[in-house]
Design a protein around this motif. Sequence first.
Motif, PDB file in Angstrom:
ATOM      1  N   SER A 164      -8.120 -52.432 -38.983  1.00  0.00           N
ATOM      2  CA  SER A 164      -7.250 -51.265 -38.796  1.00  0.00           C
ATOM      3  C   SER A 164      -7.614 -50.519 -37.508  1.00  0.00           C
ATOM      4  O   SER A 164      -6.888 -49.631 -37.075  1.00  0.00           O
ATOM      5  CB  SER A 164      -7.331 -50.321 -40.005  1.00  0.00           C
ATOM      6  N   VAL A 165      -8.738 -50.879 -36.889  1.00  0.00           N
ATOM      7  CA  VAL A 165      -9.162 -50.286 -35.616  1.00  0.00           C
ATOM      8  C   VAL A 165      -8.904 -51.259 -34.476  1.00  0.00           C
ATOM      9  O   VAL A 165      -8.421 -50.886 -33.407  1.00  0.00           O
ATOM     10  CB  VAL A 165     -10.658 -49.891 -35.663  1.00  0.00           C
ATOM     11  N   VAL A 166      -9.254 -52.538 -34.669  1.00  0.00           N
ATOM     12  CA  VAL A 166      -9.144 -53.557 -33.622  1.00  0.00           C
ATOM     13  C   VAL A 166      -7.965 -54.469 -33.938  1.00  0.00           C
ATOM     14  O   VAL A 166      -8.021 -55.282 -34.854  1.00  0.00           O
ATOM     15  CB  VAL A 166     -10.448 -54.387 -33.522  1.00  0.00           C
ATOM     16  N   TYR A 167      -6.885 -54.316 -33.182  1.00  0.00           N
ATOM     17  CA  TYR A 167      -5.667 -55.129 -33.341  1.00  0.00           C
ATOM     18  C   TYR A 167      -4.914 -55.098 -32.018  1.00  0.00           C
ATOM     19  O   TYR A 167      -5.182 -54.243 -31.161  1.00  0.00           O
ATOM     20  CB  TYR A 167      -4.797 -54.581 -34.492  1.00  0.00           C
ATOM     21  N   ILE A 170     -12.584 -61.407 -28.558  1.00  0.00           N
ATOM     22  CA  ILE A 170     -13.167 -60.468 -29.515  1.00  0.00           C
ATOM     23  C   ILE A 170     -13.490 -61.191 -30.819  1.00  0.00           C
ATOM     24  O   ILE A 170     -12.603 -61.763 -31.463  1.00  0.00           O
ATOM     25  CB  ILE A 170     -12.186 -59.300 -29.795  1.00  0.00           C
ATOM     26  N   PHE A 171     -14.759 -61.153 -31.214  1.00  0.00           N
ATOM     27  CA  PHE A 171     -15.245 -61.817 -32.430  1.00  0.00           C
ATOM     28  C   PHE A 171     -16.135 -60.859 -33.214  1.00  0.00           C
ATOM     29  O   PHE A 171     -16.472 -59.789 -32.733  1.00  0.00           O
ATOM     30  CB  PHE A 171     -16.035 -63.083 -32.066  1.00  0.00           C
ATOM     31  N   GLU A 179      -9.480 -56.973 -21.730  1.00  0.00           N
ATOM     32  CA  GLU A 179      -9.940 -57.052 -20.339  1.00  0.00           C
ATOM     33  C   GLU A 179     -10.662 -55.764 -19.990  1.00  0.00           C
ATOM     34  O   GLU A 179     -10.150 -54.664 -20.220  1.00  0.00           O
ATOM     35  CB  GLU A 179      -8.763 -57.259 -19.391  1.00  0.00           C
ATOM     36  N   PHE A 180     -11.885 -55.917 -19.463  1.00  0.00           N
ATOM     37  CA  PHE A 180     -12.702 -54.770 -19.079  1.00  0.00           C
ATOM     38  C   PHE A 180     -13.360 -55.065 -17.745  1.00  0.00           C
ATOM     39  O   PHE A 180     -14.055 -56.071 -17.600  1.00  0.00           O
ATOM     40  CB  PHE A 180     -13.763 -54.490 -20.157  1.00  0.00           C
ATOM     41  N   GLY A 231     -10.827 -50.654 -23.698  1.00  0.00           N
ATOM     42  CA  GLY A 231      -9.531 -50.979 -23.143  1.00  0.00           C
ATOM     43  C   GLY A 231      -8.530 -51.231 -24.243  1.00  0.00           C
ATOM     44  O   GLY A 231      -8.727 -50.828 -25.395  1.00  0.00           O
ATOM     45  N   THR A 232      -7.452 -51.926 -23.876  1.00  0.00           N
ATOM     46  CA  THR A 232      -6.392 -52.235 -24.829  1.00  0.00           C
ATOM     47  C   THR A 232      -6.554 -53.659 -25.311  1.00  0.00           C
ATOM     48  O   THR A 232      -6.608 -54.591 -24.509  1.00  0.00           O
ATOM     49  CB  THR A 232      -5.006 -52.061 -24.168  1.00  0.00           C
ATOM     50  N   VAL A 233      -6.604 -53.834 -26.622  1.00  0.00           N
ATOM     51  CA  VAL A 233      -6.711 -55.161 -27.224  1.00  0.00           C
ATOM     52  C   VAL A 233      -5.362 -55.858 -27.080  1.00  0.00           C
ATOM     53  O   VAL A 233      -4.302 -55.249 -27.258  1.00  0.00           O
ATOM     54  CB  VAL A 233      -7.105 -55.061 -28.718  1.00  0.00           C
ATOM     55  N   GLU A 234      -5.392 -57.144 -26.747  1.00  0.00           N
ATOM     56  CA  GLU A 234      -4.177 -57.943 -26.616  1.00  0.00           C
ATOM     57  C   GLU A 234      -4.300 -59.202 -27.462  1.00  0.00           C
ATOM     58  O   GLU A 234      -5.403 -59.648 -27.769  1.00  0.00           O
ATOM     59  CB  GLU A 234      -3.960 -58.346 -25.152  1.00  0.00           C
TER      60      GLU A 234
END
Length: 96
Positions: A59-62, A52-53, A44-45, A30-33
């Motif tokens: 550069s991928v997860v933001y 998220i930990f 949210e999935f 999904g989209t990281v917030e």
Amino acid sequence: MPDESSTPYLDPSMGDSSKPGSSSLTTISGTVESGVESGCLVLEFEGTVYGIFGSFDASVVYAGAQVTLHGEVDAGMMSTCQQGTPFVVQEAETAD
């Protein structure tokens, strides 16, 4: 001499049953917030919000990134983020 039967042993193929709520490898996407606390990220999935930990490539997860995350839910994890079910990322990839 200690009794070998009392020596703890964890078979990695069985997962860590010592933590309540631990599970096998899970994939969410999904989209990281941005979380409510500074520096925290959520995703949210399927109706569940995950915090998220873990060690992942920033550069991928933001915030705003479309991602697929592979990891484990750790419901027993303590965090200052105070939001979502803790999800410990083992691998992250863009979901373009």
